[in-house]
Design an enzyme around this catalytic site. Structure first.
Site, PDB file in Angstrom:
ATOM      1  N   LYS A   1       0.877  -1.177   0.000  1.00  0.00           N
ATOM      2  CA  LYS A   1       0.000   0.000   0.000  1.00  0.00           C
ATOM      3  C   LYS A   1       0.919   1.234   0.000  1.00  0.00           C
ATOM      4  O   LYS A   1       1.459   1.612   1.030  1.00  0.00           O
ATOM      5  CB  LYS A   1      -0.897  -0.043   1.247  1.00  0.00           C
ATOM      6  CG  LYS A   1      -1.446   1.297   1.721  1.00  0.00           C
ATOM      7  CD  LYS A   1      -2.457   1.888   0.778  1.00  0.00           C
ATOM      8  CE  LYS A   1      -2.890   3.268   1.259  1.00  0.00           C
ATOM      9  NZ  LYS A   1      -1.960   4.339   0.845  1.00  0.00           N
TER      10      LYS A   1
ATOM     11  N   GLU B   1       8.616   2.164  11.367  1.00  0.00           N
ATOM     12  CA  GLU B   1       9.683   3.162  11.248  1.00  0.00           C
ATOM     13  C   GLU B   1       8.985   4.508  11.183  1.00  0.00           C
ATOM     14  O   GLU B   1       8.276   4.808  10.222  1.00  0.00           O
ATOM     15  CB  GLU B   1      10.517   2.871   9.999  1.00  0.00           C
ATOM     16  CG  GLU B   1      11.864   3.540  10.039  1.00  0.00           C
ATOM     17  CD  GLU B   1      11.813   4.963   9.538  1.00  0.00           C
ATOM     18  OE1 GLU B   1      11.568   5.878  10.381  1.00  0.00           O
ATOM     19  OE2 GLU B   1      11.990   5.163   8.334  1.00  0.00           O
TER      20      GLU B   1
ATOM     21  N   CYS C   1      13.130  10.924   7.227  1.00  0.00           N
ATOM     22  CA  CYS C   1      12.980  10.532   8.631  1.00  0.00           C
ATOM     23  C   CYS C   1      14.254  10.782   9.418  1.00  0.00           C
ATOM     24  O   CYS C   1      14.212  10.983  10.622  1.00  0.00           O
ATOM     25  CB  CYS C   1      12.578   9.065   8.711  1.00  0.00           C
ATOM     26  SG  CYS C   1      13.644   7.983   7.752  1.00  0.00           S
TER      27      CYS C   1
ATOM     28  N   GLU D   1       8.384  16.622  14.778  1.00  0.00           N
ATOM     29  CA  GLU D   1       8.954  16.411  13.452  1.00  0.00           C
ATOM     30  C   GLU D   1       8.277  17.338  12.447  1.00  0.00           C
ATOM     31  O   GLU D   1       7.071  17.232  12.219  1.00  0.00           O
ATOM     32  CB  GLU D   1       8.757  14.949  13.035  1.00  0.00           C
ATOM     33  CG  GLU D   1       9.500  14.584  11.784  1.00  0.00           C
ATOM     34  CD  GLU D   1       9.378  13.107  11.435  1.00  0.00           C
ATOM     35  OE1 GLU D   1       8.283  12.532  11.618  1.00  0.00           O
ATOM     36  OE2 GLU D   1      10.366  12.533  10.958  1.00  0.00           O
TER      37      GLU D   1
END
Ligand code: NDP
Length: 501
Positions: free
Chosen positions: A184, A259, A293, A394
């Protein structure tokens, strides 16, 4: 209207399910937009739970089929090696599709896709090295050994920043271990995955081993994660979605690897080679427009060199060229999606509101040539306190928070004072300090005198809220296997059946 001014036709993509090109059951499609122009360029199937069900069933049928289940591990490995060749052949084409979807630099995406084939080679090579053990137990009348068996259907959920690379981190070990998969991709960047999925047939994989499902996470995500035939979910993305996936998976007793990004400290000591550290700071936050990331989004600079280092950083970052990501001269591309651009700009407002001082950028570029794209200027905040939101959350954009520190202990305290723990950078010429910092930093990856280095051979994953499990390296294949312990009685007869043997 003459033909030269007509909008170019949109490319219509289809999913791969059970080895066939599949249209969405409800006949719905959505447009994929180019972040540099803001224009639609492709149509992506808008799938729903019924499509998800079909994809999982196809993957499950393939998992049980003799064509896959009886394939010798070395033959499975060779299929992955063949796939690697096809990736090399098509690298430029696949990378160009990624740039059209996510706006990252062609130089970056081409480098990624060219490197990607190594993941399939490495794990292809491991496919026939999955060895159990004979265990010399304390029961001499018994022969005990272990087998490592595949899990079944793995759902790989991937984000928009590096779609094919982050897929490879999941798919290569999953297939090498003998699982089948449903992928996906992010709704924003599905096209490269749909093109890529077509290579599996050409490589010789049995139909149904790799299937795709596109559409919105809210439409198909839960249907995939909770499907009774799914054994594991391998996810990369935001921590809120990761927590949701993990919660659902726990309710249905499914395995997960997660993650989830970070807020990584990039720490510059006054004894460092400051020229290199400057490049490392730039790479950490302006590479990929900060949409990574592992972004080094908290720059910790020792107070004794803080002001001179920040001056040089601002002067260098001011020259970064924003523009068409397809051009080799461009250094900073647009933000991948319009909502995300707004989120990044929102964080810039938050930082100003918290009292951080904007030393560079802080908005959209004024150049009219960039007005069609979703750009944010390279932005540097100084005077940041580590407890501010701009230092704790973030942003996933080209926005740097600079934080001064006094000594090693102060650097460790600030660096670890956060919920995330994905990566960290240390810049020093002092070997004792390099070892000490590497030991004390709470992060899954520590770079010393470099930044943003990854390899298929080296484990990658997060401490704390940055994730669960490891991708890459030999241990990654264990995330896609389950261990069976087999006991064989070599003795004659069965003793007392009412006690544990
Ligand atoms: P998401 O976490 O929403 O997206 C990651 C993937 O999860 C996408 O494929 C998404 O599909 C899918 N997804 C969304 N909802 C569900 C669900 N209910 N069940 C299963 N899958 C789902 O990331 P965003 O794109 O919203 O980005 C949010 C933030 O996440 C960013 O601002 C950034 O901070 C962080 N991020 C971190 C990344 C990393 O590398 N660790 C990568 C990308 C983002 P769809 O796109 O169709 O919704």
């Amino acid at each position: 209207m003459n033909s030269s001014s007509a909008a170019p036709a949109l490319v219509r993509y289809r999913n791969t399910i059970g080895g066939k090109q599949a249209e969405p059951i409800d006949g719905q499609w959505f447009e994929s937009l180019n972040p540099y122009t803001g224009q639609a360029w492709a149509e992506i199937p808008r799938c729903g739970p019924a499509d998800a069900d079909a994809a999982v069933k196809a993957a499950h049928a393939a998992f049980q089929s003799a064509a896959w289940a009886s394939l010798k591990p070395s033959a499975r490995g060779k299929l992955l090696l063949k796939l690697a060749e096809l990736i090399d052949r098509d690298a430029e084409r696949l990378a160009a599709i990624e740039v059209r979807d996510n706006g990252k630099l062609m130089a970056e995406m081409l480098g990624q896709v060219r490197y990607l084939s190594e993941w399939y080679r490495y794990f292809g090579g491991l496919a026939d090295k999955i060895e159990g053990a004979v265990i010399p137990t304390d029961k001499p009348e018994m022969f005990n050994y272990t087998r490592h068996e595949p899990l079944g259907v793995v759902v790989a959920i991937t984000p928009w920043n590096s779609p094919l690379l982050l897929l490879g981190w999941k798919l290569a070990p999953a297939l090498a271990a003998g699982n089948t998969a449903v992928i996906k991709p992010s709704e924003y960047t599905s096209a490269s995955t749909l093109e890529f999925a077509r290579l599996f047939e050409e490589a010789g994989f049995p139909p149904g081993v790799v299937n795709t499902i596109t559409g919105f996470g809210v439409d198909v995500g839960d249907a995939l994660v909770t499907h009774p035939l799914v054994a594991k979910i391998a996810f990369t993305g935001g921590d809120a979605t990761g927590a949701h996936v993990s919660e659902l998976a726990a309710r249905h007793i499914k395995r997960v690897t997660l993650e989830l990004g970070g807020k990584s400290p990039n720490i510059v000591f006054d004894d460092a080679d400051l020229d290199n550290a400057l490049m490392g700071a730039i790479a950490g936050i302006f590479g990929a427009s900060g949409q990574t990331c592992i972004a080094g989004s908290r720059l910790l600079v020792q107070r004794s060199v803080h002001d001179q280092f920040v001056d040089r950083l601002v002067a260098f970052a001011r020259t970064a060229r924003m523009g068409d990501p397809m051009l080799a001269t461009t250094q900073v591309g647009p933000i991948t999606t319009l909502p995300h651009r707004e989120k990044v700009l929102g964080y810039i407002d938050i930082a100003r509101g918290e009292g951080a001082q904007c030393a560079l950028g802080g908005g959209r570029p004024s150049d009219p040539a960039l007005s069609g794209g979703w750009f944010v200027e390279p932005t540097i905040f100084v005077g940041v306190d580590n407890r501010m939101r701009i230092a704790q959350e973030e942003v996933f954009g080209p926005v740097l928070s600079v934080i001064p520190f006094d000594d090693e202990a102060d650097a460790i305290r600030i660096a670890n004072d956060i919920n995330f723990g994905l990566a960290a950078g240390v810049w020093t010429r002092n070997i004792r300090r390099a070892f000490l910092m590497s030991e004390r930093l709470q992060a899954g990856t520590v770079w010393v005198n470099t930044y943003r280095a990854v390899s298929y051979m080296s484990p990658f994953g997060g401490f704390k809220r940055s994730g669960i499990g490891r991708e890459n390296g030999q241990e990654a294949i264990r995330e896609y296997l389950q261990t069976k312990s087999v006991w064989m009685n070599l003795a004659e007869g069965m003793p007392n059946p009412f006690v544990l043997r």
